[in-house]
Enzyme design. Structure first.
Site, PDB file in Angstrom:
ATOM      1  CD  GLN A 226      -3.391  -0.905  -0.009  1.00 16.90           C
ATOM      2  OE1 GLN A 226      -3.074   0.872  -0.156  1.00 16.90           O
ATOM      3  NE2 GLN A 226      -3.780  -1.572   0.032  1.00 16.90           N
TER       4      GLN A 226
ATOM      5  CB  CYS B 294      -9.459  -0.306  -4.435  1.00 13.66           C
ATOM      6  SG  CYS B 294      -8.941  -1.159  -5.836  1.00 13.66           S
TER       7      CYS B 294
END
Length: 468
Positions: free
Chosen positions: A286, A425
């Site tokens: 991430q 996402c």
């Protein structure tokens, strides 16, 4: 999303009008993808034009950038009537005609989160349908889901220093990728284009990357040829690394002996202390410096309590031990490690052999974990979800941008876990996957949206569903 590719091909060149065409637009609501819906001022009921670099309620002069039978796009180049949410862009080079990746940098950070809240609600209603929208709204307490800032943004926005507040959301990216132009200078692709442009000082990057001078120093051009790919990594442990066409270099431009980086995630809020990971330098992790800890906290709480927020540290040790978890799209083990550390029995599936190798190194010594490499499919869900003869108690999914898809979602539902934790996402993919889960007998119990990509239109959503 833990399986987002580390490398991406440049987007195809946009089909542009043959001659420059300017239009006056009245700008309406945000649309998924970083645009707003707009119509020409002289035809308010006419064809929709998706305009970038504008804000709802504004009147702008725009230049058309794409006209096809299906879609028209434009960039706002002059603001005739400005929104009160418009600010001086923190990344001017990502403005009209500039690089991609900072399309909301002209929007006040709080208003960016409102923008994303609208987009999430619109996707749930328009793509998921009224049942999905109602289920999520009820789980959120009867209102649209708020998009929450991560801790560094909270601190910056609360600062007494005006400059710190103005730069909130910058200096957070621990990974970035650049491409060399025909002169060997590193830059970024223009929006929906293969053209490489100068991105300036890279304001979204953490200081350890920004200080490398990747776009300015001749040091990096010496290792490049036209089209070379550069990836910069600033791990939470150790010095940054630079990869150029796969060659690993130190911050001084010398060949590096290490190809792995160490990452540390603070899970003390769950009673798990610091979690340590080993990841290939070019592997996926991430990008926001706060994102791994925020996602670990949300997902583990969701598995244990049915809510991705709230609760105390003792709940993990008290209630997760012995729980069987099937984890799909597991990446380098971001969620696998805390679940195993808390006492869960985890079976994971990931398509990238390199990511599975990273997870294996990180999870060495945990005999309650079984790591598998392969594509998520109905057959894989059925086989891996019943390794001990009984269905997994919980399924955790963190699919790539396109979502898990109907085949995988229906296989998960057929497995019959009591709980599903879905990390998404992309709000459009989330809406589709939620529709399939609700149709298969699951109820939304909790939802949380996190603004892990400030100054862009992206954000992450964690949804918990229980079987009724």
């Amino acid at each position: 999303m833990t399986t987002r590719p580390a490398r991406r091909s440049p987007r195809p060149e946009t089909t542009r009008p043959a001659a420059r065409e300017e239009v006056l637009l009245d700008v309406g609501a945000p649309a998924h993808g970083g645009h707003c819906v707009a119509r020409t001022t002289d035809d308010p009921d006419g064809r929709v034009i998706f305009v970038r670099h504008a804000l709802p309620g504004e009147r702008v002069r725009a230049v058309m950038t794409q006209k096809t039978s299906k879609i028209w796009r434009a960039d706002a180049i002059e603001i005739l009537s400005a929104s009160p949410d418009r600010v001086e862009p923190v990344w001017p080079q990502a403005g009209p005609g500039g690089v991609g990746g900072g399309e909301l940098s002209h929007v006040a950070l709080g208003a960016q989160r409102t923008w994303k809240r609208w987009v999430l609600a619109d996707c749930l209603r328009r793509i998921g349908g009224p049942d999905v929208a109602q289920a999520v709204t009820e789980a959120a307490g009867g209102t649209a889901v708020s998009v929450e800032p991560l801790p560094s943004e909270v601190r910056a926005e609360a600062s007494e220093d005006a400059r710190t507040r103005a730069l909130a959301g910058t200096g957070t990216r621990t990974r970035l990728a650049l491409t060399a132009d025909e002169r060997g200078r590193f830059g970024m692709h223009a929006f929906r284009s293969s053209t490489v442009l100068d991105p300036g000082r890279l304001p979204l990057a953490v200081a350890a990357i920004a200080d490398l001078g990747l776009t300015e120093r001749a040091l990096w051009r010496r290792h490049a040829r036209p089209g070379s790919r550069l990836e910069a990594v600033a791990p939470s442990v150790g010095e940054p690394l630079v990869l150029i066409d796969g060659r690993v270099l130190t911050a001084e431009g010398r060949a590096a002996s290490r190809r792995r980086v160490g990452e540390v995630v603070d899970a003390s809020g769950l009673g798990l202390g610091e979690l340590r990971y080993s990841v290939h330098a070019d592997g996926f992790w991430q990008v926001h410096k706060d994102a791994p800890a925020a996602l670990v906290d949300a997902v583990v709480r969701a598995v244990v309590t049915g809510s991705p927020s709230g609760g105390g540290a003792s709940l993990v040790a008290d209630r997760v031990a012995g729980t069987s978890v099937l984890e799909l799209y597991s990446g380098a083990g971001l969620f696998t490690l805390p679940l195993a550390a808390a006492g869960a029995r985890v079976v994971s599936l990931e398509g990238s052999a390199q990511a599975v190798g990273d997870a294996r190194r990180t999870l060495h010594g945990y005999d309650t974990v079984s790591l598998h490499t392969g594509r998520a499919s109905a057959r894989a869900v059925d086989e891996l979800g019943r390794l001990d003869g009984t269905p997994a108690d919980v399924v955790v999914l963190d699919p790539p941008r396109q979502g898990a898809g109907r085949e995988v979602i229906e296989a998960v539902a057929a497995l019959g876990p009591r709980r599903v934790v879905l990390v998404a996402c992309d709000p459009a993919a989330l809406a589709r996957d939620l529709g399939s889960l609700l149709h298969s007998g699951y109820t939304v119990r909790g939802v949380r949206a996190l603004d892990m990509f400030p100054h862009t239109h992206h954000f992450e959503t964690v949804v918990v569903l229980d079987r009724h």
